[in-house]
Design an enzyme around this catalytic site. Sequence first.
Site, PDB file in Angstrom:
ATOM      1  N   CYS A 125      33.576  10.034  -1.648  1.00  0.00           N
ATOM      2  CA  CYS A 125      34.266   8.872  -1.854  1.00  0.00           C
ATOM      3  C   CYS A 125      35.258   8.713  -1.666  1.00  0.00           C
ATOM      4  CB  CYS A 125      34.240   7.745  -3.130  1.00  0.00           C
ATOM      5  SG  CYS A 125      32.551   7.034  -3.566  1.00  0.00           S
TER       6      CYS A 125
ATOM      7  N   CYS B 106      40.431  -0.797  -3.394  1.00  0.00           N
ATOM      8  CA  CYS B 106      41.280   0.030  -4.670  1.00  0.00           C
ATOM      9  C   CYS B 106      41.137  -0.286  -6.034  1.00  0.00           C
ATOM     10  CB  CYS B 106      42.994   0.031  -4.180  1.00  0.00           C
ATOM     11  SG  CYS B 106      42.053   1.450  -3.051  1.00  0.00           S
TER      12      CYS B 106
END
Lengths: 390, 187
Positions: B35, B105
């Site tokens: 990722c 995030c």
Amino acid sequence: MNVIYTDNNATTRVADEVIEEMLPFFGGFYGNPSSMHTFGDRVGKKIRQARQKVADLIHADPDEIIFTSCGTESDNSAVFSALNAYPDKKRIITSNVEHPAILNLFKYLRDKKGYDVVLVPVDKKGDLDLDLLYDSLSDDTAIVSLMWANNETGVIFPIPEIAEKVTEKGILFHTDAVQAAGKIPIDVRAAHVDMLSLSGHKIHAPKGIGVLYVKKGMKFFPYLIGGHQEKGRRGGTENTVSIIGLGKACELAAQQLPIMNTQVKELRDYLQSQLLEKIPGVSVNGDLENRLPNTLSIGFDAVEGESILLMLDKEGICASSGSACTSGSLDPSHVLMAMEVPFKSAHGTIRFSLSHYNTKEEMDHIVKTMVSAIETLRAMSPFWKDGKLV
Amino acid sequence: MWEYTDKVKDHFMHPRNVGELKDANAVGETGSLNCGDALKLFLKVDENERIVDASFMTFGCASAVASSSALTEIVKGMTLDEAAKVTNGDIADYLGGLPKEKMHCSVMGKSALQKAIADYRGIQIMEKPGEMVCECFEVTDLEIIDAVKANGLETTEDVTNYLKAGGGCGKCLDRIEEVIASVKAEG
Ligand code: FES
């Protein structure tokens, strides 16, 4: 703080000599080069000289040089001209590691205009699969467009060899030589290319000026239709000052070619060997032999590129992760993915691209900063433990 | 270059609570090397279910580091019940905001926190309920539906910004679009 600039594949500093050459034409000499008076022709004359200098850099004839606004315009003009020249041919070929100026154009032509697009893959070193390329050439092919050198890894495609094979079959060949110009010798005749793109700001000229070389005798369909400028091949009043700057930049680039392949290359190799020696878990991306002398694409396991860049930035060091044009996206660059660079180092890849303005002291500072940045980031990385990837 | 707030920059350059917490009794892990983002959150919880210490390890960009650092600051001193209510929006707000392309995030922070809480309580979080939509980033339809509803997401691009889904090979984009459409149809 002094800036250490190692992002020359993104853009370059305008050389002092280039600025000097341009300055008078911002001020007193503002004539239109197309005007029928001496005042205008003073600019016209300067543009003719610039055209000659651009032609000299790539061993072309000045008549074969069209000034455009940028590399992207040159690429687009070349491809659209080819499609207009062969409206019945429906196949177009390029590689999967091109600059977005070609890659996105080809995707548009595929999705919106129904062209059969062949994207020739590269191997793990970033070298083109030549057999696949040659196998995909067909009577139905309008154009093959391939970059001369890759902006991210610096890998050089064997353009002269490819262009000869392609043009032998009566297929048009275009090359995006934006990264190659000024770094490796270019001779359009020896290379058999029909069209070639250049960009000013990659060779110490200003941004906003590009070049399309179009081989003499070739049918060319203008992309910008307007006045009779550029012999009717590109309408619009010339970007005179930038053209004049570009002429000077090409003259300098020709002179500096040997320096690029000795001093600059040595600096790059020094930076590479120091980073490899001082930091574990590091790998260089791309064919180490067929590579531009100024480019180093290097991946650091278990850390992420943006974090590294910001730590470099704090020390005034400018570099890039992947290509600048794709920095808006989150994923590793399409070039690294096409080369199957493993995720562990692809995410942590940094591109250093040097110029003759760089010094050994700067390389030492970069190495020092990198050592500490990578150490800091790995100390917080869940994938790095006891000096290795986990 | 991303426009980061001073607080994001500060938490990136001087992350708080970095490293493994030796006596942690709750650990939550999310993300992967593929990722490009991963977070391991360590919590030390006392007998009253109060978080007395927190730390993290992150692989990721500046926003990932800052979000993780912010998260540990936010949850320290909270009870697990309080911590369970922390949203990704709280993390982003704490930092004075994140670029929209980097919202994932903060989502990662929230998901690591939930996993850590479940770890402490011995609850098995059902591994990925729902149907897998994005193989590259292991995102299910339920996660997409949640994110769309909670954040008013409209396009596949929004979904990619929040969850990364669709940001890899792209073969799931059509499916993501269907999921968004289904949420809209529900009203
Ligand atoms: S499956 Fe979703 S991006 Fe690849």
